[in-house]
Design an enzyme around this catalytic site. Structure first.
Site, PDB file in Angstrom:
ATOM      1  N   TRP A 130      -3.474  11.792   4.980  1.00 56.62           N
ATOM      2  CA  TRP A 130      -2.763  10.514   5.123  1.00 56.62           C
ATOM      3  C   TRP A 130      -1.286  10.827   5.342  1.00 56.62           C
ATOM      4  O   TRP A 130      -0.716  11.656   4.627  1.00 56.62           O
ATOM      5  CB  TRP A 130      -2.962   9.686   3.849  1.00 56.62           C
ATOM      6  CG  TRP A 130      -2.269   8.354   3.838  1.00 56.62           C
ATOM      7  CD1 TRP A 130      -2.253   7.421   4.833  1.00 56.62           C
ATOM      8  CD2 TRP A 130      -1.504   7.805   2.760  1.00 56.62           C
ATOM      9  NE1 TRP A 130      -1.532   6.324   4.440  1.00 56.62           N
ATOM     10  CE2 TRP A 130      -1.060   6.527   3.178  1.00 56.62           C
ATOM     11  CE3 TRP A 130      -1.164   8.242   1.483  1.00 56.62           C
ATOM     12  CZ2 TRP A 130      -0.291   5.705   2.369  1.00 56.62           C
ATOM     13  CZ3 TRP A 130      -0.397   7.423   0.677  1.00 56.62           C
ATOM     14  CH2 TRP A 130       0.028   6.169   1.114  1.00 56.62           C
ATOM     15  N   ASP A 211      -7.398  11.446  -4.504  1.00 60.78           N
ATOM     16  CA  ASP A 211      -6.939  10.147  -4.039  1.00 60.78           C
ATOM     17  C   ASP A 211      -8.202   9.355  -3.694  1.00 60.78           C
ATOM     18  O   ASP A 211      -8.976   9.756  -2.826  1.00 60.78           O
ATOM     19  CB  ASP A 211      -6.043  10.338  -2.797  1.00 60.78           C
ATOM     20  CG  ASP A 211      -5.423   9.030  -2.323  1.00 60.78           C
ATOM     21  OD1 ASP A 211      -5.799   7.964  -2.847  1.00 60.78           O
ATOM     22  OD2 ASP A 211      -4.575   9.075  -1.419  1.00 60.78           O
ATOM     23  N   LYS A 246      -8.068  -2.174  -0.837  1.00 66.36           N
ATOM     24  CA  LYS A 246      -9.102  -2.370   0.182  1.00 66.36           C
ATOM     25  C   LYS A 246     -10.380  -2.907  -0.448  1.00 66.36           C
ATOM     26  O   LYS A 246     -11.011  -3.804   0.088  1.00 66.36           O
ATOM     27  CB  LYS A 246      -9.425  -1.058   0.904  1.00 66.36           C
ATOM     28  CG  LYS A 246      -8.368   0.014   0.793  1.00 66.36           C
ATOM     29  CD  LYS A 246      -7.357   0.002   1.905  1.00 66.36           C
ATOM     30  CE  LYS A 246      -6.267   1.022   1.620  1.00 66.36           C
ATOM     31  NZ  LYS A 246      -5.289   1.191   2.640  1.00 66.36           N
TER      32      LYS A 246
END
Ligand code: LMR
Length: 398
Positions: A130, A211, A246
């Site tokens: 990311w 993560d 999300k």
């Protein structure tokens, strides 16, 4: 006074998303930012969250500061979601959890903690990762390196190379990994690969940092927690930042957590104390509202069941879009293998598009993917998937 301040170069994800908003073309397609859109192209308001919000608002009273570490009901619910209520790490109270301002906030609190207590440790991230990981850890003053991960030739994982690099790292190096739904590639470790990796981390005394931003978008809520549970069961101490942005479609509420799995309850108390100190020096304490939405969804049995089924439907829709994209592309370019769209998991796929091709896709077809070639497949829907595939084929054909 500020003449020496140079302009902000912009963020590769957020700036592109802003460009998309400004694009006047009516047929534009946003596959840039990691947001789940429904089949009508909207950010969904999940029914479970809507009902939880009504309950939270009905109960609302004074709004004192939350404790530095966040709301107790939220923190417990997070631990149960990540590990299962009966997991030994949870029942023996050796997990230190704080409610954080998004999982980004959690990642950064963890990074600051590492910079203070493991100042000689470098951070190793997957190649690629990311876009914001590197800046966050560098922003905490840590050196960031990359270990081999994505195999451009196969659209899969360079697992042996990854292991070889990790095997060569000094003890207490920080190894940042995506627990599921790897961002940006969509390429995950299999369970067997986690089972190979975990003993190595332990044997080399490496510090894992997971993560987990997309729990439920890969293979399911429980399945996506496999790495976290297996690490904890193996007696490895590690960090895990997780997000509800999300999975509950509550992006702007900034709901996340940081948990540190410790060897025992005594150390967990001290770790929690120092995480609190880090938070106090940054933003003092987290906000109330979003955390209460999440805690209500997770702990109310009816809302929990509803949330699980809504999240399951989102996961299924992404899979259906992956198949549709794959099938149209395959029909247009039978000589090329697009199987990676089917094997990759979660919101993202690495398309293999070059920067120049990603630019052409945007400029000529109004289809926005990141310049790295990352596509947010959760932005596809029955009205735009065909156009996306056609545009992609045109760009790939030169
Ligand atoms: C993404 O990767 O697009 C999302 O996680 C949003 C962000 O903050 O970058």
């Amino acid at each position: 006074m500020f003449q020496h301040i140079e302009p902000f170069a912009g963020d590769p994800i957020l700036s592109l998303n802003e460009d998309f908003q400004k694009d006047p073309r009516p047929n534009k397609i946003n596959l840039s930012i990691g947001i789940y859109f429904d089949d009508a192209g909207r950010i969904p308001v999940m029914e479970s969250v809507r009902r939880a919000e009504a309950l939270v608002v009905a109960k609302a009273g004074p709004k004192p500061y939350l404790p530095i570490e966040g709301a107790a009901n939220f923190r417990t619910a997070v631990q149960h979601l990540l590990f299962g209520a009966e997991h030994e790490a949870v029942t023996s109270k050796r997990v230190a959890t704080i409610q954080s301002v998004g999982s980004s906030g959690g990642l950064k609190v963890g990074a600051d903690f590492i910079a203070r207590y493991f100042p000689g440790s470098a951070v190793w991230v997957s190649d690629p990762t990311w876009d914001n990981h590197r800046s966050m850890f560098e922003g905490a003053g840590l050196t960031v390196n990359a270990y081999p991960y994505y195999d451009a030739a196969t659209g899969g994982l360079r697992f042996d190379d990854m292991l070889a690099t990790l095997r060569s790292l000094p003890p207490k190096s920080i190894v940042l990994m995506h627990a599921c739904c790897h961002n940006p590639t969509g390429v995950d470790l299999t369970r067997a690969q986690w089972d190979t990796l975990i003993p190595l981390l332990k044997e080399r005394s490496l510090i894992a940092y997971l993560d987990l931003a997309y729990q439920g978008f890969g293979d399911g809520i429980e399945a996506d927690a496999y790495a976290a549970r297996a690490l904890a069961a193996a007696g490895v101490s590690f960090f895990i930042a997780n997000s509800f942005s999300k999975s509950m479609s509550v992006y702007g509420e900034r709901c996340g957590a940081l948990s540190v799995v410790c060897p025992n309850a005594e150390q967990a108390v001290n770790v929690l104390g120092q995480l609190k100190f880090t938070v106090r020096r940054n933003y003092s304490s987290p906000p109330i509202h979003g955390g209460q939405l999440v805690a209500t969804v997770l702990t109310d049995p009816e809302l929990r069941a509803l949330w699980e089924s809504e999240l399951g439907a989102m996961r299924e829709r992404i899979l259906a879009m992956r198949h549709k994209l794959h099938d149209v592309l395959k029909a247009k370019m039978p000589e090329r293998d697009f199987g990676y769209f089917l094997s990759q998991r979660g919101m993202f796929s690495y398309t293999g598009l070059t920067q120049a091709q990603a630019d052409r896709l945007r400029e000529e077809h109004a289809v926005y993917v990141l310049r790295s070639g990352r596509m947010c497949v959760a932005g596809l829907n029955s009205s735009n998937v065909e156009a996306t595939a056609v545009a992609m084929a045109e760009v790939l054909n030169g």
